[in-house]
Write a protein that holds these residues in place. Structure first.
Motif, mmCIF file in Angstrom:
data_model
loop_
_atom_site.group_PDB
_atom_site.id
_atom_site.type_symbol
_atom_site.label_atom_id
_atom_site.label_comp_id
_atom_site.label_asym_id
_atom_site.label_seq_id
_atom_site.Cartn_x
_atom_site.Cartn_y
_atom_site.Cartn_z
ATOM 1 N N PRO A 137 10.542 -17.477 -59.968
ATOM 2 C CA PRO A 137 9.389 -16.635 -60.319
ATOM 3 C C PRO A 137 8.285 -17.445 -60.987
ATOM 4 O O PRO A 137 8.551 -18.399 -61.719
ATOM 5 C CB PRO A 137 9.976 -15.609 -61.293
ATOM 6 C CG PRO A 137 11.439 -15.634 -61.049
ATOM 7 C CD PRO A 137 11.776 -17.022 -60.623
ATOM 8 N N TYR A 194 8.852 -11.837 -64.300
ATOM 9 C CA TYR A 194 9.264 -11.437 -62.960
ATOM 10 C C TYR A 194 10.674 -11.926 -62.622
ATOM 11 O O TYR A 194 11.147 -11.725 -61.511
ATOM 12 C CB TYR A 194 8.298 -12.001 -61.915
ATOM 13 C CG TYR A 194 6.859 -11.590 -62.103
ATOM 14 C CD1 TYR A 194 6.533 -10.346 -62.647
ATOM 15 C CD2 TYR A 194 5.814 -12.439 -61.746
ATOM 16 C CE1 TYR A 194 5.211 -9.963 -62.826
ATOM 17 C CE2 TYR A 194 4.486 -12.054 -61.916
ATOM 18 C CZ TYR A 194 4.188 -10.825 -62.449
ATOM 19 O OH TYR A 194 2.886 -10.457 -62.610
ATOM 20 N N GLY A 195 11.321 -12.557 -63.551
ATOM 21 C CA GLY A 195 12.603 -13.179 -63.266
ATOM 22 C C GLY A 195 13.677 -12.224 -62.783
ATOM 23 O O GLY A 195 14.557 -12.614 -62.023
ATOM 24 N N GLN A 251 10.422 -10.899 -53.923
ATOM 25 C CA GLN A 251 9.139 -11.464 -54.294
ATOM 26 C C GLN A 251 8.363 -11.904 -53.051
ATOM 27 O O GLN A 251 8.928 -12.129 -51.987
ATOM 28 C CB GLN A 251 9.350 -12.662 -55.221
ATOM 29 C CG GLN A 251 10.091 -12.296 -56.504
ATOM 30 C CD GLN A 251 10.298 -13.492 -57.393
ATOM 31 O OE1 GLN A 251 9.952 -14.605 -57.038
ATOM 32 N NE2 GLN A 251 10.847 -13.258 -58.570
ATOM 33 N N ALA A 269 5.658 -15.902 -55.382
ATOM 34 C CA ALA A 269 6.712 -15.687 -56.384
ATOM 35 C C ALA A 269 6.358 -14.562 -57.339
ATOM 36 O O ALA A 269 6.707 -14.584 -58.514
ATOM 37 C CB ALA A 269 6.991 -16.984 -57.164
ATOM 38 N N ARG A 270 5.640 -13.573 -56.817
ATOM 39 C CA ARG A 270 5.327 -12.373 -57.579
ATOM 40 C C ARG A 270 6.036 -11.179 -56.935
ATOM 41 O O ARG A 270 6.458 -11.263 -55.779
ATOM 42 C CB ARG A 270 3.811 -12.136 -57.609
ATOM 43 C CG ARG A 270 3.044 -13.169 -58.418
ATOM 44 C CD ARG A 270 1.543 -12.944 -58.311
ATOM 45 N NE ARG A 270 0.799 -13.821 -59.188
ATOM 46 C CZ ARG A 270 0.486 -13.531 -60.445
ATOM 47 N NH1 ARG A 270 0.843 -12.355 -60.946
ATOM 48 N NH2 ARG A 270 -0.177 -14.383 -61.185
#
Length: 212
Positions: free
Chosen positions: A187, A192-193, A198, A202-203
């Motif tokens: 992320p 956002y982990g 995603q 990486a969102r």
């Protein structure tokens, strides 16, 4: 309108989409010059009759539900003594059998995904969860890793109205999800982990992206 929207969201616990639809319906009614504090049953019927010419029975029923909720809100707030919609019957909506995909059609959809890229593996995992676990698109987008219990074979999801439910995670969907996790990018932000699916930045993945 802000207070009405808050009432729908916090007290009625309706979904954001329903809150937006109800608010839009009421704003359209008020835009005709109607006064929520004094509007009578006749005025509401005239409005519904005019709108019925361009709306399906299902949309008419929702419009009546929107206005009924609005007047209930005004009664609770002490702005009026009664609800003019109480004596109005909702349109009869015929029952119908939903159309479903055949097993061959489902197989064709699954096989159409290009698994040579990480986002293809992601898409396949999403499709498996939508089909195998019955998730809504919005639920797949907000699914958290901490709510996936792969070894036990189930998911914990929060759906419409913030209602939590437990759904099964079949072997095929589980294997596809685990495969995706091995390729999932790190992320961009720690916040956002825990989000499972995603985009390429990486969102968190949006509903629009899933539909596309």
């Amino acid at each position: 309108m802000d207070a009405f929207s808050y009432y729908l969201k916090m007290e009625r616990r309706l979904s954001p989409n329903t809150v937006a639809a109800y608010s839009s319906d009421v704003q359209d009614f008020l835009s005709t010059g109607a006064d929520g504090r004094s509007a009578g049953t006749g005025e509401v019927l005239d409005y519904l009759g005019a709108r019925s010419k361009t709306l399906s029975k299902r949309s008419q029923a929702r419009l009546l539900s929107s206005l009924r909720s609005y007047f209930d809100f005004l009664v609770l707030e002490g702005e009026r003594a009664d609800n003019p919609c109480d004596g109005i019957d909702s349109p009869k909506i015929g029952r119908y059998l939903p159309e479903v995909l055949s097993a061959a059609e489902v197989d064709a959809i699954m096989e159409s995904v290009d698994l040579r890229t990480w986002n293809g593996v992601r898409d396949r995992a999403i499709l498996e969860l939508l089909y195998g676990s019955g998730l809504r698109v919005s639920e797949a987008c907000t699914l958290r890793l901490s709510d996936v219990f792969a070894d036990e074979g189930y998911l914990r999801v929060v759906g419409k109205g913030d209602k939590e439910r437990i759904v099964p995670l079949g072997d095929i969907a589980r294997d596809g999800f685990i495969h995706y996790l091995t390729l999932r990018p790190e992320p961009e932000q720690p916040a956002y982990g825990d989000i499972a699916f995603q985009n390429r930045f990486a969102r968190p993945l949006s509903r629009v992206s899933v539909f596309k």
